[in-house]
Enzyme design. Structure first.
Site, PDB file in Angstrom:
ATOM      1  N   SER A 119       3.703  -4.444  -5.843  1.00 31.03           N
ATOM      2  CA  SER A 119       3.608  -5.876  -5.574  1.00 31.03           C
ATOM      3  C   SER A 119       2.381  -6.137  -4.708  1.00 31.03           C
ATOM      4  CB  SER A 119       4.868  -6.367  -4.858  1.00 31.03           C
ATOM      5  OG  SER A 119       4.928  -5.830  -3.547  1.00 31.03           O
ATOM      6  N   GLU A 158       3.149  -5.041  -1.165  1.00 32.78           N
ATOM      7  CA  GLU A 158       3.067  -3.604  -0.942  1.00 32.78           C
ATOM      8  C   GLU A 158       1.617  -3.138  -0.864  1.00 32.78           C
ATOM      9  OE1 GLU A 158       7.010  -1.761  -3.099  1.00 32.78           O
ATOM     10  OE2 GLU A 158       5.384  -2.490  -4.368  1.00 32.78           O
ATOM     11  N   GLU A 159       0.807  -3.648  -1.768  1.00 27.77           N
ATOM     12  CA  GLU A 159      -0.606  -3.268  -1.754  1.00 27.77           C
ATOM     13  C   GLU A 159      -1.256  -3.657  -0.434  1.00 27.77           C
ATOM     14  OE1 GLU A 159      -4.665  -3.953  -4.434  1.00 27.77           O
ATOM     15  OE2 GLU A 159      -2.777  -4.948  -4.990  1.00 27.77           O
ATOM     16  N   GLY A 160      -0.943  -4.838   0.052  1.00 27.51           N
ATOM     17  CA  GLY A 160      -1.506  -5.286   1.315  1.00 27.51           C
ATOM     18  C   GLY A 160      -1.034  -4.460   2.491  1.00 27.51           C
ATOM     19  N   GLY A 185      -2.578  -0.989   2.406  1.00 28.30           N
ATOM     20  CA  GLY A 185      -3.982  -1.089   2.786  1.00 28.30           C
ATOM     21  C   GLY A 185      -4.149  -1.266   4.273  1.00 28.30           C
TER      22      GLY A 185
END
Length: 419
Positions: A161, A164-166, A169
């Protein structure tokens, strides 16, 4: 007399050897930890434009039960992102083979079976999953078939999602530091002189064009779009992505999400870095302030297709999208997040921090290592240096004494034979 002495030497030497053995048993020893072995993990970052493979490593025994993860190596997969193979899913799997073969060579063979292998798909696959869940599932099935053919511990291929990626990171950055289209026949964010054949389903999947989707259309027919080099219209389309009209909190960024005032230092990576790097190095524009960034975006959006190709002939695949990307970055930072001139000075655009690429993949692996049990440390017995020296000297003396005894016996034998 000499004969009696010679006859006593063997038992004396045996007694000395026995005494040395007793001393050896009595010498205090301590457990010495062997240098920890390394564990490995592999993450495939399947982005919208390309896929990258990262190999990470950490000590098998961990520290405080947490893996100290570093980047071992990386590999860029040739071709587009796996979502670009929606019409031919098997090619998505085959595209990964070269990098996976590289991983076979770079991860020690004895570690293959316990090396976790993950594939995380981001924006391209999220969009494909929204527009065609069946095509998305077929692509993931194809890459899964390829990944399971390798001896690594494959843990799954998933679509991450945006949240999640954010988060991952963010974890990566802190750890390392202790397209859209409007369907009116032309594309305002594409350079004038550029055109492309696209599928309507891809056009209307864009947030900018979803409201213009007709009730019925041929999703398999291709339409032609041409660039218009219109920065003002491009800006208005991008600005429409942000909703500033409602906020339930004391202050919000956009879309009703709470955000405190921006202050301190920030790292912008991935598409942020590549966009700013293009403006600086290819376009030769200064982007040190918010006003300079806004002027740079207008400049790049006014470029024609031929002008852009003359500046960067080797980047033809990405050139049509730099205007849209730069406009989004500028609008997101200045209006979305509210970076004013002083706060913008605290933003650095980086591709790497230390020796590792900044992105979600390392944060993902950092999280995973906490779920991988540590191996007990390997131990061996060791003695103090002084005791070791004494034992070496004693052994040397005994060896010399045995050599002398053998020589004396040989001489005595010669004398006896002569008589």
């Amino acid at each position: 007399m000499a004969g009696k002495v010679l006859s006593l030497l063997p038992p004396l030497l045996l007694a000395a050897a026995g005494l040395a053995g007793l001393l050896l048993l009595c010498v205090p020893t301590r457990d010495v930890r062997e240098p920890p072995a390394l564990k490995y993990g592999i993450v495939l970052d399947a982005g919208s434009s390309h896929t990258s493979m990262f190999i990470y490593k950490w000590p098998a025994d961990k520290e405080n039960d947490t893996g100290i993860v570093g980047q071992h190596s990386s590999c860029d997969v040739h071709g587009g992102g796996i979502s670009s193979y929606a019409d031919n899913p098997s090619r998505a799997g085959r595209s990964l083979v070269e990098c996976l073969d590289q991983a076979l060579q770079q991860v020690p063979k004895e570690r293959h079976r316990d090396t976790p292998l993950y594939l995380g798909a981001t924006a391209g696959m999220r969009l494909l999953n929204m527009t065609s869940p069946e095509a998305s599932a077929n692509v993931l099935a194809a890459v899964t078939q390829t990944l399971t053919q390798y001896p690594f511990d494959f843990r799954g291929a998933h679509i991450l999602s945006g949240q999640e990626e954010g988060v991952f990171g963010w974890v990566t950055a802190n750890y390392l530091l202790e397209n859209f289209i409007k369907t009116h026949g032309f594309h305002p964010c594409w350079p004038r002189g550029y055109s492309a054949q696209v599928l309507p389903r891809d056009v209307y999947a864009s947030p900018c064009a979803a409201a213009q989707q007709p009730q019925a259309f041929n999703s398999s027919a291709r339409v032609s779009l041409s660039g218009a080099s219109d920065p003002a219209l491009c800006r208005s389309l991008v600005a429409g992505l942000f909703n500033f009209s409602s906020c339930r909190f004391s202050r919000c960024s956009f879309n009703g999400i709470f955000q405190p005032p921006v202050a301190g230092k920030f790292i912008a990576f991935s598409a942020f870095f590549y966009t700013m790097d293009f403006l600086r190095t290819v376009m030769g524009l200064s982007v040190a302030t918010v006003q300079q960034l806004e002027a740079a975006v207008v400049t790049v959006c006014n470029q024609t297709w031929s002008e852009l190709q003359a500046r960067a002939p080797g980047q033809r695949a990405h050139l049509p999208h730099y205007c849209a990307g730069a406009m989004f970055v500028q609008q997101l930072l200045s209006r979305g997040y509210g970076f004013h001139e002083r706060a913008f000075g605290g933003v650095t655009f980086q591709k790497k921090a230390g020796d590792a690429a900044v992105g979600w993949a390392l944060g993902y692996m950092l999280n995973l290592t906490n779920l991988i049990p540590a191996e007990p440390p390997a131990l061996r017995k060791g003695t103090d240096f002084g005791a070791w020296v004494v034992l070496v000297l004693l052994s040397t003396i005994l060896l010399l004494a045995a050599t002398v005894l053998l020589l004396c016996r040989a001489c005595a034998a010669k004398v006896s034979s002569a008589i």
